[in-house]
Design a protein around this motif. Structure first.
Motif, short mmCIF file in Angstrom:
data_model
loop_
_atom_site.label_atom_id
_atom_site.label_comp_id
_atom_site.label_asym_id
_atom_site.label_seq_id
_atom_site.Cartn_x
_atom_site.Cartn_y
_atom_site.Cartn_z
N GLU A 29 36.51 26.38 40.07
CA GLU A 29 37.03 27.69 39.71
C GLU A 29 37.02 27.93 38.20
O GLU A 29 36.95 26.99 37.40
CB GLU A 29 38.47 27.85 40.22
N LEU A 30 37.15 29.21 37.84
CA LEU A 30 37.30 29.65 36.47
C LEU A 30 38.69 30.24 36.27
O LEU A 30 39.23 30.87 37.19
CB LEU A 30 36.28 30.74 36.13
N LEU A 31 39.24 30.06 35.09
CA LEU A 31 40.39 30.85 34.66
C LEU A 31 39.84 31.92 33.73
O LEU A 31 39.18 31.60 32.73
CB LEU A 31 41.42 29.99 33.93
N VAL A 32 40.09 33.19 34.05
CA VAL A 32 39.52 34.30 33.31
C VAL A 32 40.63 35.08 32.62
O VAL A 32 41.62 35.47 33.27
CB VAL A 32 38.71 35.23 34.23
N GLU A 33 40.49 35.30 31.32
CA GLU A 33 41.36 36.20 30.57
C GLU A 33 40.88 37.62 30.86
O GLU A 33 39.76 37.99 30.51
CB GLU A 33 41.27 35.90 29.08
N VAL A 34 41.72 38.40 31.54
CA VAL A 34 41.28 39.69 32.06
C VAL A 34 41.20 40.73 30.94
O VAL A 34 42.15 40.91 30.17
CB VAL A 34 42.24 40.17 33.17
N ALA A 35 40.04 41.40 30.87
CA ALA A 35 39.87 42.53 29.95
C ALA A 35 40.18 43.85 30.64
O ALA A 35 40.70 44.78 30.03
CB ALA A 35 38.45 42.56 29.39
N ALA A 36 39.87 43.93 31.93
CA ALA A 36 40.15 45.13 32.72
C ALA A 36 40.06 44.78 34.20
O ALA A 36 39.36 43.83 34.59
CB ALA A 36 39.18 46.25 32.39
N ALA A 37 40.76 45.55 35.01
CA ALA A 37 40.70 45.40 36.46
C ALA A 37 40.34 46.74 37.07
O ALA A 37 40.83 47.79 36.63
CB ALA A 37 42.05 44.92 37.01
N GLY A 38 39.48 46.72 38.07
CA GLY A 38 39.14 47.95 38.78
C GLY A 38 40.22 48.32 39.77
O GLY A 38 40.89 47.47 40.35
N VAL A 39 40.41 49.63 39.96
CA VAL A 39 41.38 50.16 40.93
C VAL A 39 40.61 50.68 42.13
O VAL A 39 39.70 51.50 41.98
CB VAL A 39 42.23 51.28 40.31
N ASN A 40 40.94 50.19 43.32
CA ASN A 40 40.24 50.55 44.55
C ASN A 40 41.21 51.10 45.59
O ASN A 40 42.42 50.83 45.53
CB ASN A 40 39.53 49.32 45.12
N ARG A 41 40.68 51.84 46.55
CA ARG A 41 41.54 52.41 47.59
C ARG A 41 42.23 51.32 48.41
O ARG A 41 43.34 51.54 48.93
CB ARG A 41 40.73 53.33 48.50
N ALA A 42 41.61 50.16 48.52
CA ALA A 42 42.27 49.05 49.21
C ALA A 42 43.58 48.67 48.53
O ALA A 42 44.53 48.23 49.18
CB ALA A 42 41.34 47.85 49.28
N ASP A 43 43.65 48.85 47.20
CA ASP A 43 44.88 48.54 46.47
C ASP A 43 46.01 49.49 46.89
O ASP A 43 47.17 49.09 46.96
CB ASP A 43 44.66 48.67 44.96
N LEU A 44 45.65 50.76 47.15
CA LEU A 44 46.65 51.72 47.60
C LEU A 44 47.20 51.33 48.97
O LEU A 44 48.41 51.40 49.22
CB LEU A 44 46.07 53.13 47.65
N LEU A 45 46.30 50.87 49.84
CA LEU A 45 46.73 50.44 51.16
C LEU A 45 47.61 49.20 51.06
O LEU A 45 48.61 49.07 51.79
CB LEU A 45 45.52 50.15 52.04
N GLN A 46 47.27 48.28 50.18
CA GLN A 46 48.09 47.09 50.00
C GLN A 46 49.48 47.47 49.50
O GLN A 46 50.49 46.94 49.98
CB GLN A 46 47.44 46.12 49.02
N ARG A 47 49.54 48.40 48.56
CA ARG A 47 50.83 48.85 48.03
C ARG A 47 51.70 49.45 49.13
O ARG A 47 52.93 49.30 49.15
CB ARG A 47 50.58 49.89 46.93
N GLU A 48 51.05 50.13 50.09
CA GLU A 48 51.79 50.77 51.17
C GLU A 48 52.17 49.78 52.28
O GLU A 48 52.84 50.16 53.25
CB GLU A 48 50.95 51.90 51.77
N GLY A 49 51.72 48.53 52.16
CA GLY A 49 52.03 47.53 53.17
C GLY A 49 51.07 47.53 54.34
O GLY A 49 51.33 46.88 55.37
N ARG A 50 49.91 48.21 54.19
CA ARG A 50 48.97 48.34 55.30
C ARG A 50 47.73 47.48 55.16
O ARG A 50 46.85 47.51 55.99
CB ARG A 50 48.55 49.82 55.46
N TYR A 51 47.66 46.68 54.08
CA TYR A 51 46.47 45.85 53.86
C TYR A 51 46.89 44.61 53.08
O TYR A 51 46.62 44.48 51.90
CB TYR A 51 45.43 46.65 53.10
N PRO A 52 47.55 43.66 53.77
CA PRO A 52 48.07 42.49 53.06
C PRO A 52 46.95 41.62 52.52
O PRO A 52 45.85 41.58 53.08
CB PRO A 52 48.87 41.75 54.14
#
Length: 337
Positions: A29-52
């Motif tokens: 594995e790599l440890l990556v210092e994050v410069a940016a993260a993409g926002v996807n619709r799956a993230d919205l579903l995860q936030r709502e508890g519908r996509y763990p």
């Protein structure tokens, strides 16, 4: 380190920046210092508890990121020395610029990832903007491969202005397909055309079935890449050419739809459904290896480029989710730590 945590299932207001334990890279594995993260619709579903998140993934969202390799894990075979390698077998080094495909955890200062799920950035690709690509290119490439698209065929991309759709238009064009896309409103249609679509149809003007037929001289689309799902199922089958393939990659219009089997059979058509996040690691390895070999050269020469709507601070993850849910985003939203 900091991460955007879902404090409870709910709306954008449940997202909070909190201190969480820093991850440590495991074998390969790599440890990556994050410069940016993409926002996807799956993230919205995860936030709502519908996509763990799948087992073993961080609890906080983020399916893709870009950054700089900060540390390397041990060799996967247990031999001495660092041993993380890329999808084509090239060794990684601290300081390498990467874009990474994740099962979760991108909304953070740092993230660990299998070396085989990271892509080395071309020199001309901006580090932050690269976060817009891993999830989209892996999704589009794997599904166009599943659909066996060939040069000269017609590809219909629903949602050509979205994060996945904007990449699908470019990649379809680069692969030699004739690209028909949908988008909402004249301005967005013009911008999708500028990405390389041969025809762009405004879905706000009503059902696009007849207009797809007109745009293809009555033949229909050989491949339909669909983010809509359920309620669009019947219309998607109706626009298939003989031998056409419908690939469902999203469920924005629900999980269920009515399928006219006689219509599908008359076209000798097929319906394909796929996901990416929960695939076994070996399947992701294979997808990323193909992306590195076939798509990444298109990124390097500019045929496929990130389309970024806006860059927001990590602390404004909730606002990013509101923006994405509004339908006004063109391309991708990025979060910067």
């Amino acid at each position: 380190m900091r991460a955007v945590v879902v404090t409870r299932p709910g709306g954008p207001e449940v997202l909070r920046v909190q201190e969480v334990p820093e991850p440590s890279p495991g074998p390969g594995e790599l440890l990556v210092e994050v410069a940016a993260a993409g926002v996807n619709r799956a993230d919205l579903l995860q936030r709502e508890g519908r996509y763990p998140p799948p087992p073993g993934a961080p609890a906080w969202p983020g399916l893709e990121a870009s950054g700089v390799v900060a540390a390397l894990g041990p060799r996967a075979d247990g031999a001495p020395g660092p041993g993380a390698v890329g999808p084509t077998g090239d060794p990684w080094q601290v300081g390498d610029r990467v874009a990474v495909l994740l099962a979760g955890g991108g909304y953070a200062d740092r993230v660990t990832v299998a070396g085989t799920h990271a892509l080395r950035l071309p020199e001309a690709l901006p580090l932050v903007d690269a976060a817009a690509l891993p999830e989209a290119v892996a999704t589009v490439w794997s599904n166009l491969r599943a659909a066996r698209i060939a040069p000269g065929e017609t590809l219909l991309v629903h949602g050509g202005s979205g994060g996945v759709g904007s990449v699908a238009v470019q990649l379809g064009r680069a692969l030699g397909a004739r690209v028909v896309a949908t988008a909402g409103g004249p301005e967005r249609c013009a911008r999708v055309a500028a990405l390389g679509a041969d025809v762009v149809l405004d879905h706000r003007e009503g059902d696009v079935t007849d207009r797809v037929r007109e745009a293809t001289d009555g033949r229909g689309a050989d491949v339909v890449l669909d983010v809509l799902g359920g309620r669009a199922l019947g219309a998607n089958v109706a626009v298939l050419a003989e031998g056409g393939r419908l690939v469902v990659i999203g469920l924005q219009q629900g999980r269920r739809g009515e399928l006219d089997l006689a219509a599908l059979m008359a076209r000798r058509g097929s319906v394909i459904g796929t996901t990416l996040r929960d695939r076994p690691a070996a399947q992701k390895d294979a997808i990323l290896a193909e992306v590195a070999a076939h798509v990444w050269p298109m990124v390097a020469d500019g045929r496929v480029r990130p389309v970024v709507h806006a860059r927001l601070p990590l602390a404004e993850a909730g606002e990013a989710h509101r923006l994405l849910a509004s339908g006004d985003v063109f391309g991708k939203l990025l979060l910067e730590p």
